[in-house]
Design a protein around this motif. Sequence first.
Motif: not given
Ligand code: FMN
Length: 347
Positions: A107-112, A211-213, A272-274, A296-299, A303-305
């Motif tokens: 599991p990736r720290p910071g992800h779900a 988003v955390k805040g 990002i957590s990946t 595979r991941s964004d960095w 802008p998308a958020g």
């Molecule tokens: C538009 C957008 C794109 C994202 N793309 C990625 C991604 O490619 N890889 C990744 O690890 N997290 C990505 N994230 C963040 C994860 O979705 C997020 O960290 C994860 O669902 C855990 O939720 P939390 O960070 O709110 O606790 C993205 C978030 C947003 C808003």
Amino acid sequence: MLRFYTAGESHGQALLAFLSGLPAGLPIDLEFINRELHRRQLGYGRGGRQKIEKDRADIFAGVRHGQSIGAPIALRIENRDWANWETILAVEAYPEDDSTAKKLVAPRPGHADLAGSQKFNFHDARYILERASARETAARVAAGALAKTLLRALGTEIASHTIQVGHTRIDRAPTWDEIQTISNDLESPLRCVDPAVQDKMKAEVMSVQAVKGVEIGAGILAAGSLGSEVQDEIFYDNATHRFSRSSNRAGGLEGGITNGEDVVVRGYLKPISTLRRALKTANMVTKEPVQAAYERSDWCVVPAGAVAAEAMVALVLADAFLQKFGGDSLQELRRNFEGYARQIHDF
Ligand SMILES: Cc1cc2nc3c(=O)[nH]c(=O)nc-3n(C[C@H](O)[C@H](O)[C@H](O)COP(=O)(O)O)c2cc1C
């Protein structure tokens, strides 16, 4: 009043959005929805997935002859990547040997990954990350485009711009016109109104975020300031018959009521957590210490958020609008709204 659901795995057949509570008679432009989906895909920092996908929405219910009919609206956005995942994520049970499974046990720290696996009781984070993936925001953006359409019909516009990436921050408050222009600029990589600051932002290290805040107006800064530095003084303009504020540190909201100034919402995204330079984690099955998995991941997702955040602001504002003014058709809603606007004008 306005309720929305989304369904769909990141690499499943499609993403689905359902929206109920939109009044009848609202003109719906599918091209506007598709433009919003396109905006979400653009920008600096997106991963390889965006090269595969070309998001477009199909409407299956609730819109006929170019307008809402007051029935629930159902939208579908196809995942082109499904072609590569049909076997891995088949609806049918795994074959005897589960060699097609793309299990994720580190599991990736910071992800779900870990919290979700424990909650839903799988020793594999695959199903968890398929749903936690921000690919889901495409469905929100489609539903949000409908909320934006309603708000626009009643005179409210929503736009976003980037204030900070990593340590680089724009140090002035742009005008609404600048924000609206950059928000709709499909060529701008980070949607920051200052091109020089934007170039520096691009040079920042990896910074994808969730988003955390969330802050309204001066937000957190206000907590450490004196009242005289925070509150917005009130004036009355006889020409326009309007009360106005000398500043907008309240971000357009006082006592939970919009006050006629711009509503300003700021979202803070965590990195990002990946990570390619993987962090330490524990294998969910063997419990051994291992390095976190890479997918595979964004960095950078600023802008998308921001486009996803616009969609959420639109849905929340449209819901508040419908709660206050009600009405089953756009005409009825508009009548109620105009009656209230007259009350405010004559106050
Ligand atoms: C538009 C957008 C794109 C994202 N793309 C990625 C991604 O490619 N890889 C990744 O690890 N997290 C990505 N994230 C963040 C994860 O979705 C997020 O960290 C994860 O669902 C855990 O939720 P939390 O960070 O709110 O606790 C993205 C978030 C947003 C808003």
